[in-house]
Design a protein around this motif. Structure first.
Motif, short mmCIF file in Angstrom:
data_model
loop_
_atom_site.label_atom_id
_atom_site.label_comp_id
_atom_site.label_asym_id
_atom_site.label_seq_id
_atom_site.Cartn_x
_atom_site.Cartn_y
_atom_site.Cartn_z
N THR A 11 -10.53 17.83 -5.61
CA THR A 11 -9.81 19.05 -5.96
C THR A 11 -9.02 19.57 -4.77
N LYS A 12 -9.64 19.52 -3.58
CA LYS A 12 -8.97 20.02 -2.37
C LYS A 12 -8.18 18.94 -1.65
N TYR A 13 -8.69 17.70 -1.70
CA TYR A 13 -8.07 16.62 -0.92
C TYR A 13 -7.83 15.41 -1.83
N ALA A 14 -6.93 15.59 -2.77
CA ALA A 14 -6.65 14.52 -3.74
C ALA A 14 -6.19 13.24 -3.06
N TRP A 15 -5.50 13.38 -1.94
CA TRP A 15 -4.95 12.21 -1.24
C TRP A 15 -6.03 11.27 -0.71
N MET A 16 -7.23 11.80 -0.47
CA MET A 16 -8.32 10.96 0.02
C MET A 16 -8.86 10.03 -1.07
N ASP A 17 -8.43 10.26 -2.30
CA ASP A 17 -8.80 9.43 -3.43
C ASP A 17 -7.58 8.70 -3.99
N GLU A 18 -6.60 9.47 -4.44
CA GLU A 18 -5.45 8.89 -5.14
C GLU A 18 -4.57 8.03 -4.24
N GLY A 19 -4.55 8.34 -2.95
CA GLY A 19 -3.77 7.51 -2.03
C GLY A 19 -4.29 6.08 -1.99
N TRP A 20 -5.63 5.93 -2.07
CA TRP A 20 -6.22 4.59 -2.08
C TRP A 20 -5.94 3.88 -3.40
N ALA A 21 -5.94 4.64 -4.49
CA ALA A 21 -5.61 4.04 -5.78
C ALA A 21 -4.18 3.51 -5.78
N THR A 22 -3.28 4.26 -5.13
CA THR A 22 -1.87 3.87 -5.10
C THR A 22 -1.65 2.63 -4.24
N ILE A 23 -2.23 2.60 -3.04
CA ILE A 23 -2.06 1.42 -2.19
C ILE A 23 -2.70 0.21 -2.86
N GLY A 24 -3.77 0.44 -3.62
CA GLY A 24 -4.39 -0.65 -4.36
C GLY A 24 -3.43 -1.27 -5.36
N GLU A 25 -2.69 -0.41 -6.07
CA GLU A 25 -1.69 -0.90 -7.02
C GLU A 25 -0.60 -1.69 -6.31
N TRP A 26 -0.12 -1.16 -5.19
CA TRP A 26 0.95 -1.83 -4.45
C TRP A 26 0.52 -3.22 -3.99
N LEU A 27 -0.72 -3.34 -3.51
CA LEU A 27 -1.18 -4.61 -2.94
C LEU A 27 -1.64 -5.60 -4.00
N ILE A 28 -2.24 -5.10 -5.07
CA ILE A 28 -2.80 -5.99 -6.09
C ILE A 28 -1.73 -6.52 -7.04
N SER A 29 -0.72 -5.71 -7.35
CA SER A 29 0.30 -6.13 -8.32
C SER A 29 0.92 -7.49 -8.00
N PRO A 30 1.38 -7.74 -6.76
CA PRO A 30 1.96 -9.06 -6.47
C PRO A 30 0.93 -10.19 -6.46
N MET A 31 -0.36 -9.84 -6.33
CA MET A 31 -1.39 -10.87 -6.43
C MET A 31 -1.51 -11.37 -7.86
N ILE A 32 -1.28 -10.47 -8.81
CA ILE A 32 -1.33 -10.82 -10.22
C ILE A 32 -0.08 -11.58 -10.64
#
Length: 228
Positions: A11-32
């Motif tokens: 709630t206070k620090y969304a970036w500590m969660d969602e930022g990792w979800a986003t970098i995960g998408e960036w890195l995993i997409s080309p692996m697929i």
């Protein structure tokens, strides 16, 4: 995802969660699919940087409106991506595991993350954390000058705002081939405004372009130098 394992206050620090979800998408997409380039949030980051609605990532998430998306998703993801690039995969993973071991289930705050990463990497990364997470920054690199020195070409890159960004210079040759030189955020560690690089082109050059899919630029018009 490990942010839930840590017990982060999203709630206070969304970036500590969602930022990792986003970098995960960036890195995993080309692996697929190697043809995929996930640009989620890159353009909005460049578009909104420096505007009245722009805020530092460290602003409490529940007090943000227009800046919530970029500060929760792409901007922190870029911060993680750039530090990973700067440290290298092995050291970045070591530092991240140090943070996870020390703080799992203990509800870490932002400074707990920053200090744990510093300790795990054995380096003081505050020069980057401060610029990227605590300040409002406009991503804006430019090709300032190009000149030939014998067989070599010297290119001066200007960091117009001081925000640490990777340098990716793409060479397009007259024969249709291309090459790329990459430098990490480390070139801006001391706060200098200009970075000079030299290279020997393999044949006649057509143009130079500063560009990478995950490096936003709010003013891309000065990112190209052409011999045409």
């Amino acid at each position: 995802m490990f942010p839930f394992y840590m017990g982060i206050n999203e709630t206070k620090y969304a970036w500590m969660d969602e930022g990792w979800a986003t970098i995960g998408e960036w890195l995993i997409s080309p692996m697929i699919d190697s043809s995929l380039v996930d640009l989620y949030g890159v353009f909005p980051t460049a578009l909104n940087a420096g505007k009245e609605t722009d805020l530092p990532i460290m602003t409490l998430s529940n007090e943000q409106r227009a800046a919530y998306f970029t500060n929760s998703y792409p901007k922190p993801a870029m911060g993680y991506l750039y530090i990973r690039d700067y440290l290298g995969d092995a050291l970045f993973t070591k530092a991240l595991h140090h943070y996870i071991r020390n703080w799992n289930g203990k509800h870490p705050m932002p400074n707990d993350f920053f200090y744990s990463m510093n300790e795990g990497a054995g380096q003081n990364l505050n020069w980057f954390w401060k610029k990227w997470f605590f300040e409002v920054g406009v991503p804006d690199l430019a090709i300032k000058n190009v000149r030939k020195k014998g067989k070599k070409v010297e290119v001066t890159i200007e960091n117009k705002t001081g925000l640490p960004l990777p340098v990716d210079l793409n060479f397009y040759y007259a024969d249709g081939t291309k090459e790329k030189l990459h430098y990490t955020i480390g070139v801006w560690k001391t706060g200098k405004q200009y970075f000079k690089l030299r290279f020997t082109p393999k044949s006649a050059l057509k143009k130079l372009v500063l560009y990478d899919a995950h490096t936003p630029d709010s003013y891309p018009k000065d990112n190209t130098y052409s011999w045409e």
